[in-house]
Design a protein around this motif. Structure first.
Motif, PDB file in Angstrom:
ATOM      1  N   GLN A   1       0.823  -1.214   0.000  1.00 32.86           N
ATOM      2  CA  GLN A   1       0.000   0.000   0.000  1.00 32.86           C
ATOM      3  C   GLN A   1       0.854   1.260   0.000  1.00 32.86           C
ATOM      4  O   GLN A   1       0.498   2.244  -0.632  1.00 32.86           O
ATOM      5  CB  GLN A   1      -0.933   0.009   1.223  1.00 32.86           C
ATOM      6  CG  GLN A   1      -2.084  -0.980   1.155  1.00 32.86           C
ATOM      7  CD  GLN A   1      -1.678  -2.360   1.647  1.00 32.86           C
ATOM      8  OE1 GLN A   1      -0.517  -2.581   1.974  1.00 32.86           O
ATOM      9  NE2 GLN A   1      -2.623  -3.282   1.694  1.00 32.86           N
ATOM     10  N   TRP A   2       2.012   1.236   0.685  1.00 38.67           N
ATOM     11  CA  TRP A   2       2.856   2.431   0.735  1.00 38.67           C
ATOM     12  C   TRP A   2       3.430   2.754  -0.635  1.00 38.67           C
ATOM     13  O   TRP A   2       3.663   3.919  -0.957  1.00 38.67           O
ATOM     14  CB  TRP A   2       3.967   2.246   1.759  1.00 38.67           C
ATOM     15  CG  TRP A   2       5.007   1.236   1.366  1.00 38.67           C
ATOM     16  CD1 TRP A   2       4.957  -0.108   1.529  1.00 38.67           C
ATOM     17  CD2 TRP A   2       6.254   1.518   0.731  1.00 38.67           C
ATOM     18  NE1 TRP A   2       6.090  -0.703   1.036  1.00 38.67           N
ATOM     19  CE2 TRP A   2       6.902   0.272   0.544  1.00 38.67           C
ATOM     20  CE3 TRP A   2       6.891   2.685   0.312  1.00 38.67           C
ATOM     21  CZ2 TRP A   2       8.153   0.170  -0.052  1.00 38.67           C
ATOM     22  CZ3 TRP A   2       8.138   2.579  -0.295  1.00 38.67           C
ATOM     23  CH2 TRP A   2       8.752   1.342  -0.469  1.00 38.67           C
TER      24      TRP A   2
ATOM     25  N   GLN B   1       1.876   2.405  -3.457  1.00 39.36           N
ATOM     26  CA  GLN B   1       0.843   3.041  -4.260  1.00 39.36           C
ATOM     27  C   GLN B   1       0.596   4.493  -3.835  1.00 39.36           C
ATOM     28  O   GLN B   1      -0.094   5.228  -4.534  1.00 39.36           O
ATOM     29  CB  GLN B   1      -0.442   2.224  -4.162  1.00 39.36           C
ATOM     30  CG  GLN B   1      -0.283   0.814  -4.723  1.00 39.36           C
ATOM     31  CD  GLN B   1      -1.414  -0.126  -4.325  1.00 39.36           C
ATOM     32  OE1 GLN B   1      -2.508   0.339  -3.999  1.00 39.36           O
ATOM     33  NE2 GLN B   1      -1.160  -1.418  -4.344  1.00 39.36           N
ATOM     34  N   ARG B   2       1.157   4.900  -2.694  1.00 38.48           N
ATOM     35  CA  ARG B   2       1.010   6.277  -2.245  1.00 38.48           C
ATOM     36  C   ARG B   2       2.133   7.176  -2.760  1.00 38.48           C
ATOM     37  O   ARG B   2       2.127   8.381  -2.519  1.00 38.48           O
ATOM     38  CB  ARG B   2       0.985   6.336  -0.715  1.00 38.48           C
ATOM     39  CG  ARG B   2      -0.188   5.577  -0.082  1.00 38.48           C
ATOM     40  CD  ARG B   2      -0.308   5.908   1.394  1.00 38.48           C
ATOM     41  NE  ARG B   2      -1.319   5.097   2.043  1.00 38.48           N
ATOM     42  CZ  ARG B   2      -1.062   4.021   2.780  1.00 38.48           C
ATOM     43  NH1 ARG B   2       0.199   3.643   2.962  1.00 38.48           N
ATOM     44  NH2 ARG B   2      -2.033   3.326   3.341  1.00 38.48           N
TER      45      ARG B   2
END
Length: 344
Positions: free
Chosen positions: A57-58, A60-61
């Protein structure tokens, strides 16, 4: 170390065939022993990231802006002391984990120069040439921006190899990639490598389950062996080419503004020396070539050389590799010409 062998070869007279084979074997061992620790470091970083942040998830940020994305990827190089070989598995992890394309490409192409070891070695080799200490990282950043912008023009299906593309689409949220493209859910998961369970679809909410450590180690070991096999092949080709090709041909035009740049670009591709020590190799012939040619050697080598082309095959399709070689060569030639105009 490969560096003394290369410096000896730069000034050595013509050798007999048996002597050239001995030299080629010595250069091959030097290149391989120089690159393997960084390859292992890169695979270890990628495996650790997969275990600590399995959902990615990190990643994709990270910024998706056409300019800010590559700059962010390049900045990651300051925290990862790996040369170009070690950056390939890390960049693969970024792409497979769903990082923005520009960010991953910016890291792949700029981080081999923008890391503490390479910057320190450049300063140690050329402490009295402050322009070079600034020009090398700036040149590497400019080349990375050019390549990231160029490769982003290709659709991901034409840019990335199928294995990376399939894993990358599993990491994308459904709002960005549909079920058919993800090849998950109702359509079915992609085929898994022998001996491994198929990857689970990316979670639409919350954090993904951390994979068992044994599975991560097995995956990392297999990736290291695959990349090491490509690295061995690339080092063998580089050792044969640089032993059979008289280095004096490339340095004979050292003071010609354009030919010197082209010759040092060819030399950078042929010698395939690691970016952490290439500044000391360049020191051996720095007085014989133009400033632009010297910078071209230090900027092009970490992006394109004979041992890297095979490693790029685990990330990029052949067309994308060809675009990388052409784009990097043209950008470095223009940078070298500009430096010669300013300093000659």
């Amino acid at each position: 170390m490969v560096l003394p062998a290369l410096l000896l070869e730069l000034s050595a007279p013509a050798l007999s065939i048996p002597a050239r084979l001995v030299t080629a074997w010595a250069v091959f061992q030097g290149l391989l022993l120089e690159a393997l620790p960084f390859l292992l470091l890169g695979v270890s970083i990628a495996a650790l990231a997969r275990w600590l942040a399995p959902g990615g998830q990190w990643l994709q940020r990270l910024p998706r802006h056409p300019l800010l994305g590559p700059l962010t990827g390049a900045a990651l190089g300051f925290a990862l002391p790996a040369c170009e070989c070690g950056n390939v598995p890390v960049a693969r992890r970024l792409l497979a984990g769903g990082a923005p394309l520009g960010t991953a490409l910016g890291f792949l192409f700029a981080a081999p120069v923008l890391n503490p070891i390479v910057l320190a070695s450049t300063w140690a080799a050329f402490p009295n040439q402050p322009w070079l200490l600034a020009a090398r990282p700036l040149g590497a950043l400019a080349v990375a921006l050019v390549l990231a912008s160029l490769l982003r023009l290709l659709p991901e299906a034409e840019l990335l190899v199928p294995e990376v593309l399939a894993e990358r689409r599993l990491s994308q949220p459904l709002s960005a990639v549909g079920l058919l493209e993800r090849r998950s859910g109702l359509v079915g998961l992609p085929a898994a490598p022998a001996g491994l369970a198929p990857p689970a679809p990316a979670a639409t909410g919350g954090s993904a389950a951390r994979p068992p450590l044994a599975e991560v180690l097995e995956h990392g070991g297999r990736e290291f062996l695959d990349l090491a096999a490509l690295l061995v092949l690339g080092c063998a080709i580089a050792a044969l080419v640089q032993t059979l090709l008289p280095r004096s041909w490339l340095l004979a035009v050292g003071r010609a503004p354009t030919l010197s740049i082209l010759s040092l670009m060819a030399l950078a591709v042929v010698v395939s020396v690691c970016s952490s020590v290439d500044a000391f190799l360049a020191l051996g012939f720095a007085a014989q070539v133009t400033p632009g040619a010297l910078l071209a050697f230090l900027v092009l080598g970490p992006v394109v050389d004979l041992k890297l082309v095979g490693l790029f095959g685990v990330l990029l399709r052949p067309r994308a590799i060809a675009l990388t070689v052409a784009g990097a060569s043209l950008a470095v030639l223009l940078i070298g010409q500009w430096v010669n105009l300013l300093r000659l």
